[in-house]
Design an enzyme around this catalytic site. Sequence first.
Site, mmCIF file in Angstrom:
data_model
loop_
_atom_site.group_PDB
_atom_site.id
_atom_site.type_symbol
_atom_site.label_atom_id
_atom_site.label_comp_id
_atom_site.label_asym_id
_atom_site.label_seq_id
_atom_site.Cartn_x
_atom_site.Cartn_y
_atom_site.Cartn_z
ATOM 1 N N GLY A 38 5.253 6.265 -4.009
ATOM 2 C CA GLY A 38 4.047 5.452 -3.912
ATOM 3 C C GLY A 38 3.392 5.577 -2.557
ATOM 4 O O GLY A 38 4.078 5.768 -1.542
ATOM 5 N N GLY A 40 -0.108 3.876 -0.219
ATOM 6 C CA GLY A 40 -1.146 2.859 -0.186
ATOM 7 C C GLY A 40 -1.652 2.666 1.225
ATOM 8 O O GLY A 40 -1.254 3.378 2.148
ATOM 9 N N GLY A 41 -2.557 1.682 1.375
ATOM 10 C CA GLY A 41 -3.093 1.407 2.692
ATOM 11 C C GLY A 41 -2.037 0.955 3.678
ATOM 12 O O GLY A 41 -2.177 1.120 4.886
ATOM 13 N N LYS A 60 10.112 1.276 2.010
ATOM 14 C CA LYS A 60 8.693 1.202 2.371
ATOM 15 C C LYS A 60 8.561 1.474 3.868
ATOM 16 O O LYS A 60 9.158 0.776 4.695
ATOM 17 C CB LYS A 60 8.112 -0.169 2.036
ATOM 18 C CG LYS A 60 6.598 -0.260 2.281
ATOM 19 C CD LYS A 60 6.093 -1.709 2.238
ATOM 20 C CE LYS A 60 6.009 -2.239 0.845
ATOM 21 N NZ LYS A 60 5.310 -3.570 0.802
ATOM 22 N N ASP A 157 -1.823 -12.291 -3.495
ATOM 23 C CA ASP A 157 -2.313 -10.989 -3.958
ATOM 24 C C ASP A 157 -1.688 -10.619 -5.297
ATOM 25 O O ASP A 157 -1.158 -9.516 -5.479
ATOM 26 C CB ASP A 157 -2.025 -9.913 -2.911
ATOM 27 C CG ASP A 157 -2.954 -8.703 -3.042
ATOM 28 O OD1 ASP A 157 -3.988 -8.814 -3.729
ATOM 29 O OD2 ASP A 157 -2.651 -7.648 -2.455
#
Length: 367
Positions: A38, A40-41, A60, A157
């Site tokens: 994955g 992402g920002g 992560k 979120d």
Amino acid sequence: MLREELSRDNELAETTRLFTEEDLKMATSNYDESGIIGRGGYGTVYKGVISPNNIVVAIKKAKLSEQSQNSQFINEVIILSRTNHINIVKLIGCCLKTEVPLLVYEFITNGTLSDHIHGKDIGTYLSWELCLQIAAEIAGAIAYLHSAASPPIIHRDIKSTNILLDENFIAKVADFGASKLVPRDHAEIATLVQGTFGYMDPEYFHSSELTEKSDVYSFGVLLAELITGEPAISFDRPEKDRSLAAYFISSVRTGNGMPSIIQKNLVHEEKNIQQIKQVAMLAARCLKVTGDKRPSMKEVAMELEGLKTMVEHPWVDKDSTSDHNETEYLLNESVLSDAIGSTSFGYSSIIGFDNTSIEMTRKVQFR
């Protein structure tokens, strides 16, 4: 920053496993690109294997190194160390000895809910029964955050890309970088808030007051997404319908337009349609413009669990007539009249963006 938190909070220190830089390099074959699952920002997520027990994990890794990004990672450690729920992703530990923060999670094998709703090539089929199960699990997890966690937690979120599914399609709420611990005295504090267009509570957007009902609104959008198969923001829809919330509420309000927005693969019998309509009406209540008129997540979770029980044990539902009458009542325009209005807040102002998950940051007052 995180070391300071660990030194102040014994419970946090006990539940957070600290990995070395070498541990995580070995786990990811020195962050080999073949292990990326994955992007992402926020950074990149790698699949890894932790020795000596060969535990499969997701790691992560933040981007180089913005203070705000570091703060979000630290916030996620603090939040997840305080949660224990089967439908919330489990944080295993972190690494503090690298240039950027690294978080280590349980590995969830089946992608995101968004992948399964919108992915054209994923090859899976979400039945109505499975959609209802997933919705009930997510609602239960958010209700836990609001009502059972101490102190309570607002996720901030909720969206389909932040819901992971395991091999048995059990839902796991993830990505707590923007989450907020609710102060015990509920005092106002100045904070920077992140949200995603399409899922953001219009009352919060306009008033700058964040409450648990903001998560309720976002969950309402997610329910609409499950029912329709449509993204939260789409520039393929007419301008007035680019917001799924506005499009969904408008279709539900007309009554006759309701069947046309339901994913065809969800409907296989009349009783099924009635259950889908009941969930649609629940989504409409979650999407009310005024937060006080929305149900609590505890109420939402209880209603979805009740519907799920009827699907699993149909003999429980002896009086289908009363269910039908209740659905017809809920479809009455008067029940939905105040769910319209500014539901599509401000979406015309973002025409030109080519991304349905645009992040925004505003300085707000938190209540």
